[in-house]
Motif scaffolding. Sequence first.
Motif: not given
Length: 526
Positions: A331-338, A380-390
């Motif tokens: 998340r935000y390229a800062l927080i690792a969430q499993g 979480a799976v959708a966020y991982k592959t969403d280039v726009k939101e990232l």
Amino acid sequence: MSSSARKRNKREFPDTSQPSNKRLKVDTDDDDFKLTEEWPCKNHLSAAQQKQLPCIINASLHKAVFESFWNSKKFGAAKIECNETAAASLPASSSSSSSSSPSKSKPKQAQKQFQCVLSCTNKLAPQQTIQVASGVFDARKKAQIDVYKQFNVSYIPFAILRSKMRPFAFKNNASLQQIVSRKGTYLRGQTCTIVMEPLPLHFCEVHVLRLLTTKKKDVAAKDSRKVVQFIEFERDSQKAIFQRAYVQLEDESLATRFVESLNGKNVEQHRVSVTWSRPPRNSKATTAVQLQKKSVYLKCVGFPVNVSESQLMKFLYQHLMEPQRTCLMFRYALIAQGFMQFESVKQSVDALQKLNAVKFGEQKHVLFARYSNEEEYDAAVAYKTDVKELQEQVVRRSKCVDVKNISWDTTEQQLRDIFSECGEIVKLHINADKHLSAGTAFVEFETEESAHKAILQRNGFALNGFELKISMHLKQTRDDKKKMRAWYVEHEERKVQETKQRKIEQLKRKKDKLKRKRIRRAMKQM
């Protein structure tokens, strides 16, 4: 509905959404509305006394406070004069081209400025006069309100002014901003939820739990994981470089204890504000109870930023945890969430107990796990592959900040005094609004560190009864636009493919339906 029923409903349930044009009637026999019998003298209120004054519902009610104090029958009516001033028209910007036509170069007209003067003369003793001038504003209404406000603060004694402002103020000493934001001291003892802000973006549930265990005896008495019911993080916008945390505790006494111990504490070189709050309107409070129930899905945080999926799987297998599916996102390229999905609830319960008891890696990172659900896992799976939101949530820095929620009577000098402590100011501009609604401002600093410091230290600063909201002022770079364009192209291609596939399936279903009709018709003929 009959006319009598409409009248009865209107009498029992009046419509308060529409403003009433009728003047508010007050009881003049009340002590708060007794007119003055002595000629007022000038008094100076201290900063502490001004903070103790009630926050009135609407700024235009300063006139009602003045009228409840001024004895026009004894001293005569007060007169107000409004002066309009305007600077000379500014010349047009000189063009480098000598062939420019004179018709295109029009002078820029200066904005009109208004200033009001309130004059009071004692008709019994004409030598006694009072003249109060307002500040210079871009609207006549603002100047009229300000001149009444200046008189009230300058000539009405503190005790009388506070009693006269109380009927026009919010209940429970809550300001408009506190009621709109649903947080503040007026909720003390009424809610078990607290809000912490500003917190860095790399903060997760583990960091919040560490803040809650401020003393060793608290840890020995009760584990903070058992005290906390739910933790939710929120950002003002995708550009915000900080976040706030809503923490739901067991009862109201715990919320009061943590507010008193954590409010004003320094966290990573900036001061954190902690107060009572309602759950946010877009809260997961409805799903919070569901997430506390046992489920085959788990969410775990506290991993280092450089963790990989292979390291996560190795760690799980070492502690005899075998999930069916795993998803590691940042998340935000800062927080690792499993996120993990197990085969049965029994396996997820055992894994939850192990994750909350063990530590990860050589640096012994403390983990925090809780139950999740299928919707959160799919998100979480959708966020991982969403280039726009990232791309939108990547934290970038700038020398400029946007300031929102500025009161109508805020001046540039006041903002300079506030932000000059954060660094050298290059440019400051207030976007004027002729109405009494909250405005915005733009501040440019000399360095990026100064802008970052202003966001962390001045966000939520109370100025003229309004809490400032500060965010980074950013513009998309060329690389950002290329990535966004590529994402849109990919998104459109995926939509086209989905449309084609949907049409093929519809055509197939139609053919199958016709085929079944032919078979039934043939069977009837036999």
